[in-house]
Design a protein around this motif. Structure first.
Motif, mmCIF file in Angstrom:
data_model
loop_
_atom_site.group_PDB
_atom_site.id
_atom_site.type_symbol
_atom_site.label_atom_id
_atom_site.label_comp_id
_atom_site.label_asym_id
_atom_site.label_seq_id
_atom_site.Cartn_x
_atom_site.Cartn_y
_atom_site.Cartn_z
ATOM 1 N N ASN A 32 -7.094 -0.699 2.591
ATOM 2 C CA ASN A 32 -6.217 -1.727 2.040
ATOM 3 C C ASN A 32 -6.797 -3.078 2.404
ATOM 4 O O ASN A 32 -7.449 -3.209 3.444
ATOM 5 C CB ASN A 32 -4.797 -1.586 2.625
ATOM 6 C CG ASN A 32 -3.785 -2.414 1.850
ATOM 7 O OD1 ASN A 32 -3.509 -2.143 0.690
ATOM 8 N ND2 ASN A 32 -3.261 -3.455 2.475
ATOM 9 N N SER A 34 -5.501 -5.751 3.560
ATOM 10 C CA SER A 34 -5.109 -6.097 4.930
ATOM 11 C C SER A 34 -4.920 -4.784 5.691
ATOM 12 O O SER A 34 -4.190 -3.898 5.250
ATOM 13 C CB SER A 34 -3.815 -6.897 4.922
ATOM 14 O OG SER A 34 -2.874 -6.251 4.094
ATOM 15 N N LYS A 37 -1.493 -2.520 6.614
ATOM 16 C CA LYS A 37 -0.830 -1.470 5.804
ATOM 17 C C LYS A 37 -1.445 -0.102 6.078
ATOM 18 O O LYS A 37 -0.741 0.899 6.124
ATOM 19 C CB LYS A 37 -0.938 -1.792 4.301
ATOM 20 C CG LYS A 37 0.127 -2.753 3.791
ATOM 21 C CD LYS A 37 0.351 -2.558 2.284
ATOM 22 C CE LYS A 37 1.396 -3.527 1.757
ATOM 23 N NZ LYS A 37 0.958 -4.938 1.762
HETATM 24 P P1 NBP Z 1 2.038 -3.757 -5.692
HETATM 25 O O1 NBP Z 1 1.947 -3.814 -7.165
HETATM 26 O O2 NBP Z 1 3.116 -4.489 -5.007
HETATM 27 O O3 NBP Z 1 0.620 -4.228 -5.083
HETATM 28 C C1 NBP Z 1 0.426 -4.380 -3.688
HETATM 29 C C2 NBP Z 1 -0.961 -3.916 -3.300
HETATM 30 O O4 NBP Z 1 -1.961 -4.661 -4.003
HETATM 31 C C3 NBP Z 1 -1.211 -4.122 -1.830
HETATM 32 O O5 NBP Z 1 -1.964 -3.043 -1.346
HETATM 33 C C4 NBP Z 1 -2.029 -5.415 -1.831
HETATM 34 O O6 NBP Z 1 -2.832 -5.565 -0.684
HETATM 35 C C5 NBP Z 1 -2.876 -5.188 -3.025
HETATM 36 N N1 NBP Z 1 -3.559 -6.391 -3.518
HETATM 37 C C6 NBP Z 1 -3.060 -7.492 -4.121
HETATM 38 BR BR1 NBP Z 1 -1.290 -7.814 -4.388
HETATM 39 N N2 NBP Z 1 -3.983 -8.389 -4.456
HETATM 40 C C7 NBP Z 1 -5.152 -7.857 -4.045
HETATM 41 C C8 NBP Z 1 -6.491 -8.307 -4.096
HETATM 42 N N3 NBP Z 1 -6.821 -9.456 -4.695
HETATM 43 N N4 NBP Z 1 -7.430 -7.511 -3.584
HETATM 44 C C9 NBP Z 1 -7.109 -6.339 -3.014
HETATM 45 N N5 NBP Z 1 -5.862 -5.849 -2.931
HETATM 46 C C10 NBP Z 1 -4.889 -6.608 -3.445
HETATM 47 O O7 NBP Z 1 2.073 -2.226 -5.189
HETATM 48 P P2 NBP Z 1 2.883 -0.956 -5.771
HETATM 49 O O8 NBP Z 1 4.284 -1.297 -6.118
HETATM 50 O O9 NBP Z 1 2.611 0.129 -4.808
HETATM 51 O O10 NBP Z 1 2.134 -0.631 -7.147
HETATM 52 C C11 NBP Z 1 0.752 -0.348 -7.201
HETATM 53 C C12 NBP Z 1 0.347 -0.163 -8.657
HETATM 54 O O11 NBP Z 1 1.043 0.956 -9.186
HETATM 55 C C13 NBP Z 1 0.703 -1.351 -9.542
HETATM 56 O O12 NBP Z 1 -0.298 -1.525 -10.509
HETATM 57 C C14 NBP Z 1 1.978 -0.922 -10.220
HETATM 58 O O13 NBP Z 1 2.174 -1.541 -11.449
HETATM 59 C C15 NBP Z 1 1.737 0.563 -10.369
HETATM 60 N N6 NBP Z 1 2.939 1.390 -10.475
HETATM 61 C C16 NBP Z 1 4.036 1.144 -9.735
HETATM 62 C C17 NBP Z 1 5.163 1.943 -9.840
HETATM 63 C C18 NBP Z 1 6.376 1.688 -9.004
HETATM 64 O O14 NBP Z 1 7.369 2.398 -9.191
HETATM 65 N N7 NBP Z 1 6.339 0.750 -8.066
HETATM 66 C C19 NBP Z 1 5.146 3.023 -10.701
HETATM 67 C C20 NBP Z 1 4.009 3.279 -11.421
HETATM 68 C C21 NBP Z 1 2.912 2.452 -11.303
HETATM 69 P P3 NBP Z 1 -2.257 -6.346 0.623
HETATM 70 O O15 NBP Z 1 -1.440 -5.326 1.361
HETATM 71 O O16 NBP Z 1 -3.476 -6.749 1.358
HETATM 72 O O17 NBP Z 1 -1.437 -7.495 0.128
#
Ligand code: NBP
Length: 476
Positions: A32, A34, A37
């Motif tokens: 990840n 950071s 996590k």
């Molecule tokens: P988020 O969509 O909230 O993304 C958070 C993650 O992205 C963290 O690991 C964060 O790292 C990382 N990140 C970001 Br923000 N900017 C970054 C960068 N420039 N470089 C590297 N890492 C970066 O997480 P989620 O809700 O778990 O969803 C993940 C994916 O799955 C998304 O595309 C979402 O659309 C998709 N999805 C979600 C669901 C749902 O129910 N939530 C369902 C189906 C699909 P950090 O910890 O360092 O900030």
């Protein structure tokens, strides 16, 4: 190097999928941006299986068996491009990068083209099922090079939901096809939720039911043809009592629906492809309207007319709503599958609608008993012109049609908005019409723009000399 799969992006979705892989016996490399996590995941769930903790992208890539397989689960958009770039620089030809985020399919097409030039396999995988699905078995829609699926497929299929021994995961087609079908899946989810919302509205305002009574109806419906995840959770949401006020929770939630954008993408794509997805479009617009809070506040009290007449036979009207919901749902799916067929033709993807119905039976948000019927319909006739024409659905609508009309007309007289019920019924009526008013439209277009028209009794294009002697000339 000993990990069979790496997951980068360990927010809720990535963590749960990493745990799902580990529980299925795979060694999972974790990364990840950071490190916090990664460490939080290991501290809480390190016991779920065999994980390899890594801090840098180089360490992460070095931890993977070849061909390397990395699943990206970061916020869709620029973050995905940034992560792909870092990974691609550290990976080797033949390695596989999978984007499991909610990417726009055109981004996936672009990324796949760029990475294949560098010898890397890029798979855009739509993943549905939310947090719970990610952990215990989502529906997975991977699109990308067929060869990469040979190495990747078994892993994905093992962590996917299983229905009757069949995994809810299959190779969808090339490049952006996986994310495209995931997008349409989400669009159908919007339509389904809107239809359920309209049914709820009718129970509340036409029949005067309270939330608890409506919850009971949905619970009952969930043991019949409407059995589905969304109907099941609807009953649970409606039955929930707010601890603070003692009222049904639904009555204290602000009635302004939000959206993250996948429904909007579906409608935009449908507009480009020229496919009428009226149910999905109404759902997206209904959310937008609900969110126009200032406008709505100013409009409260506008006239509703004098024709209101509540239904007297509660049992009959309850059944009418059930039938209207089922028939409208058939239309929403039929439209979604039309969009998939159009996307398939536009991008040369050779998509198989029956396969999609099969993998959507479990794991995902639109999972439903109903999908077995869709699977059967496409098995019987893979070239169905519309799902509505499959014998089973044709008969279901024939059974529902009077109820459907009663619901839409009653709602209209009472002033209860039912945009998705009504537009689905209109769509059905337009589809089955022998003559549409489009003939007049063509006449008007020819009048003001000399756009020409076709005749029912002759080949070719024709134009009437509207500003001349009004005789007809043949064009071309
Ligand atoms: P988020 O969509 O909230 O993304 C958070 C993650 O992205 C963290 O690991 C964060 O790292 C990382 N990140 C970001 Br923000 N900017 C970054 C960068 N420039 N470089 C590297 N890492 C970066 O997480 P989620 O809700 O778990 O969803 C993940 C994916 O799955 C998304 O595309 C979402 O659309 C998709 N999805 C979600 C669901 C749902 O129910 N939530 C369902 C189906 C699909 P950090 O910890 O360092 O900030």
């Amino acid at each position: 190097a000993r990990a069979q799969i790496g997951v980068t992006g360990l927010a809720v979705m990535g963590s749960n999928i990493a745990r799902n892989f580990a529980k299925h016996g795979y060694t999972v490399a974790l990364h990840n941006r950071s490190v916090a996590k990664t460490d939080a995941l290991l501290a809480e769930h390190g016991g779920d299986g065999d994980f390899v903790r890594t801090e840098t992208v180089e360490e992460f890539v070095a931890a993977l068996e070849k061909p390397r397989r990395v699943l990206i689960m970061v916020k869709a958009g620029d973050a995905t491009d940034a992560v792909i770039e870092e990974l691609a620089a550290a990976m080797e030809p033949g390695d596989i990068i999978i984007d499991g985020g909610n990417a726009l399919y055109t981004d996936t097409i672009r990324r796949e083209a760029a990475l294949s030039e560098r010898g890397l396999n890029f798979v855009g995988a739509g993943i549905s099922g939310g947090e719970e699905g990610a952990l215990n078995g989502p529906a997975i829609m991977p699109g990308g090079p067929k060869e990469s699926y040979e190495s990747l497929g078994p892993l994905l299929e093992s962590i996917a939901a299983q229905v009757d021994g069949t995994p809810c995961c299959t190779h969808i087609g090339p490049d952006g096809s996986g994310h495209f079908v995931k997008m349409v899946h989400n669009g159908i989810e919007y339509a389904d939720m809107q239809l359920i919302g309209e049914a709820y509205h009718l129970f509340r305002d036409a029949l005067g039911f309270d939330a608890g009574q409506i919850a009971e109806v949905f619970t009952q419906w969930n043991s019949g043809d409407l059995e589905s995840y969304l109907v099941e959770i609807t009953a649970e949401v409606l039955a929930q009592i707010d601890a603070k006020t003692g009222k049904p929770l639904v009555d204290v939630i602000v009635d302004a629906a939000e959206q993250k954008g996948t429904g909007r993408w579906t409608v935009k794509s449908a507009l480009d492809l020229g496919v009428p997805v009226t149910g999905i479009a109404e759902a997206v617009f209904a959310r937008a309207l609900s969110g126009s809070r200032a406008q709505r506040k100013a409009a409260v009290g506008l006239a509703s007319g004098t024709l209101a007449a509540k239904p007297t036979d509660v049992e009959q009207f309850t059944e009418d709503i059930r039938q209207a919901l089922y028939a409208s749902k058939v239309v929403a799916y039929a439209q979604g599958f039309d969009q998939i067929a159009a996307g398939s033709a536009e991008y040369d993807w050779d998509l198989h609608p029956g396969d999609l119905a099969t993998i959507w039976r479990g794991g995902c948000i639109i999972r439903a008993r109903f999908l077995n019927r869709i699977k059967d319909a496409y098995e019987q006739d893979p070239a169905l012109p519309s799902l509505i024409l499959a014998p089973y659905f044709r008969e279901a609508i024939e059974t529902a049609i009077d109820s459907w009309r009663r619901v839409v007309s009653t709602a209209t007289l009472l002033g209860i908005p039912v945009p998705a019920f009504a537009s689905s019924l209109s769509y059905y009526d337009a589809l089955r019409a022998e003559r549409l008013p489009a003939a007049l439209t063509q006449g008007q277009r020819d009048f003001f723009g000399a756009h020409t028209y076709e005749r029912i009794d002759a080949d070719g294009k024709f134009h009437t000399l509207w500003s001349g002697d009004r005789s007809e000339v043949s064009e071309g």
